[in-house]
Scaffold this active site. Structure first.
Site, PDB file in Angstrom:
ATOM      1  N   LYS A   1       0.809  -1.233   0.000  1.00 24.97           N
ATOM      2  CA  LYS A   1       0.000   0.000   0.000  1.00 24.97           C
ATOM      3  C   LYS A   1       0.840   1.280   0.000  1.00 24.97           C
ATOM      4  O   LYS A   1       0.418   2.298  -0.538  1.00 24.97           O
ATOM      5  CB  LYS A   1      -0.943   0.014   1.208  1.00 24.97           C
ATOM      6  CG  LYS A   1      -2.137  -0.884   1.074  1.00 24.97           C
ATOM      7  CD  LYS A   1      -3.093  -0.679   2.240  1.00 24.97           C
ATOM      8  CE  LYS A   1      -4.248  -1.642   2.192  1.00 24.97           C
ATOM      9  NZ  LYS A   1      -5.213  -1.420   3.276  1.00 24.97           N
TER      10      LYS A   1
ATOM     11  N   GLU B   1      -6.411  13.435  -3.429  1.00 22.33           N
ATOM     12  CA  GLU B   1      -6.033  14.171  -2.217  1.00 22.33           C
ATOM     13  C   GLU B   1      -5.824  13.266  -0.995  1.00 22.33           C
ATOM     14  O   GLU B   1      -4.806  13.347  -0.309  1.00 22.33           O
ATOM     15  CB  GLU B   1      -7.178  15.134  -1.911  1.00 22.33           C
ATOM     16  CG  GLU B   1      -6.762  16.475  -1.358  1.00 22.33           C
ATOM     17  CD  GLU B   1      -8.006  17.318  -1.127  1.00 22.33           C
ATOM     18  OE1 GLU B   1      -8.206  17.717   0.022  1.00 22.33           O
ATOM     19  OE2 GLU B   1      -8.787  17.518  -2.084  1.00 22.33           O
TER      20      GLU B   1
END
Ligand code: NAP
Length: 296
Positions: A66, A78
Site C-alpha cells: 500500500k 487528495e
C-alpha cells in the site's frame, strides 16, 4: 468488451475482494471480472508491468504494497497523498493515444472506515478517540477522524516510535493527539470512539497471523483493551473482519455500546473503489450478501 480488475498483495488467497466485486458485476449484469493476483514483496514493479500488459482496467492494493505503490503512480487523489498510501488504482490510457498506461491512485480505506459511522448517523466532530494500532489502517483512520473534526485522538501501540509518528501525523492534520502503550492505556471513560486497528482478535490464519504476542502488545487471540471499562454511549469499532463478531464486539454489545464490525469498513472501501472505477453507485446489498455469506 470484458474489463478485468484485480487485487494484488501477498498473502492474497484469503482476500474477499473478488467475491465482493464479482457479486456486484453479476447484480448489475456488467461484462467485467475481478481476480486475486499474488505479488510478493520486492516484486511490485514486475507485477504492475504485467497488469498493464494484460490490459487491466484497475486494481486494489493490499499488504505489503500500500505504501510502496505510491512510487509507481502518475497521479494521486487528495486522500491518497495525505495518507501516503493507496489501495485503489485506475489504469488509464495515456493522452495522445501512444498506447501507454497512466496510473492514478486513491485511498478508499478512509471513506470506507467512515461509511458505517455515517450510515448510523453518529457525529464525530469534537469527540475523543482511542485508536489501538499504528499501522497503515490506523493512519487512514486517523486521517478520517481529522477530516470529520474529531477532538483528541490517543494512539495506543507497542512501538513508541510508530505511535509517536502517527500522533505527529494526526497533529499535522489538526487533531489534538497523545500516545500510550497497552500497559499504560488511559481509562476509557471520556472516549466516544474506541477503535481496534490491530490484528488482535482475528481468527487464526485470517491474515497469516494467530500467534501470541510477547512484545508488549496484546495477545492476538485476546482482547486489545480492558472491555470491562466499555460503557453505554461509546462506539466500539473493530476493523478486524474475520470473525465478523470478534470478542471485543461481543463484550461491547453486552455493555450496551454501539458496535461496528470490520466487514462494514471492508464493504465501504470496496463500494467506494467500485464507484471510482465504474462511475456509478455500487450495489451495496449484493456486495454485502457476498461478504457476509462467505464469512458467516
Ligand atoms: P499493519 O500496517 O501491519 O499494522 C498493524 C498494527 O497492529 C501495528 O501497529 C502493529 O504493531 C499492531 N499489532 C500487531 N500485532 C499486535 C499485537 N499482538 N498486539 C498489539 N498490537 C499489534 O496492518 P494494517 O494494514 O494497519 O491492518 C491492521 C488490521 O486491520 C489487520 O488485521 C487487517 O486485516 C485489518 N484491516 C481491516 C480493514 C477493513 O476493511 N476492515 C482494512 C485494513 C486493515 P507493530 O507495528 O508494533 O507491529
Amino acid at each position: 468488451m470484458l474489463s478485468t480488475y484485480a487485487v494484488i498483495g501477498d498473502p492474497i488467497h484469503h482476500s474477499m475482494s473478488p467475491s465482493i466485486h464479482n457479486a456486484a458485476f453479476r447484480e448489475l449484469g456488467m461484462d467485467a471480472t475481478y481476480i486475486a493476483y499474488r505479488v510478493p514483496a520486492g516484486e511490485l514493479e514486475e507485477g504492475i508491468e504485467s497488469l498493464k500488459r494484460t490490459g487491466m482496467a484497475g486494481f486494489n492494493v493490499t499488504i505489503p504494497h500500500k505504501v510502496e505503490i505510491m512510487r509507481f503512480l502518475d497521479k494521486t487523489d487528495e486522500g491518497c497523498s495525505a495518507i501516503g498510501a493507496a489501495n485503489t488504482v485506475v489504469v488509464m490510457a495515456e493522452d495522445g493515444g501512444g498506447g501507454g498506461a497512466v496510473l492514478k491512485g486513491y485511498n478508499t480505506d478512509m471513506d470506507g472506515f467512515l461509511d458505517p459511522i455515517r450510515r448510523r448517523g453518529i457525529g464525530i466532530a469534537g469527540e475523543d478517540v482511542l485508536l489501538m494500532g499504528a499501522g497503515g489502517a490506523a493512519r487512514a483512520i486517523a486521517a478520517g477522524f481529522a477530516k470529520e473534526g474529531a477532538g483528541r485522538i490517543t494512539v495506543v501501540g507497542r512501538d513508541g516510535a510508530k505511535t509517536g509518528e502517527l500522533a505527529r501525523f494526526a497533529r499535522s492534520l489538526g487533531l489534538d493527539s497523545d500516545v500510550a502503550g497497552f500497559g499504560d492505556m488511559p481509562a476509557l471513560a471520556g472516549y466516544k470512539f474506541v477503535v481496534n486497528a490491530t490484528p488482535v482478535g482475528m481468527a487464526a490464519g485470517g491474515d497469516g497471523g494467530g500467534t501470541k504476542d510477547a512484545d508488549g502488545g496484546a495477545e492476538k487471540d485476546g482482547l486489545p483493551v480492558d472491555a470491562s471499562q466499555i460503557e453505554e454511549g461509546m462506539v466500539v469499532y473493530d476493523i478486524v473482519y474475520r470473525p465478523i463478531n470478534t470478542g471485543l464486539l461481543g463484550k461491547a454489545k453486552k455493555a450496551g455500546a454501539t458496535t461496528i464490525p470490520g466487514y462494514e469498513m471492508l464493504l465501504g472501501q470496496a463500494a467506494r473503489a467500485f464507484e471510482i472505477w465504474h462511475g456509478r453507485d455500487a450495489p451495496y446489498g449484493a456486495m454485502k450478501r457476498a461478504l457476509v455469506g462467505m464469512s458467516a
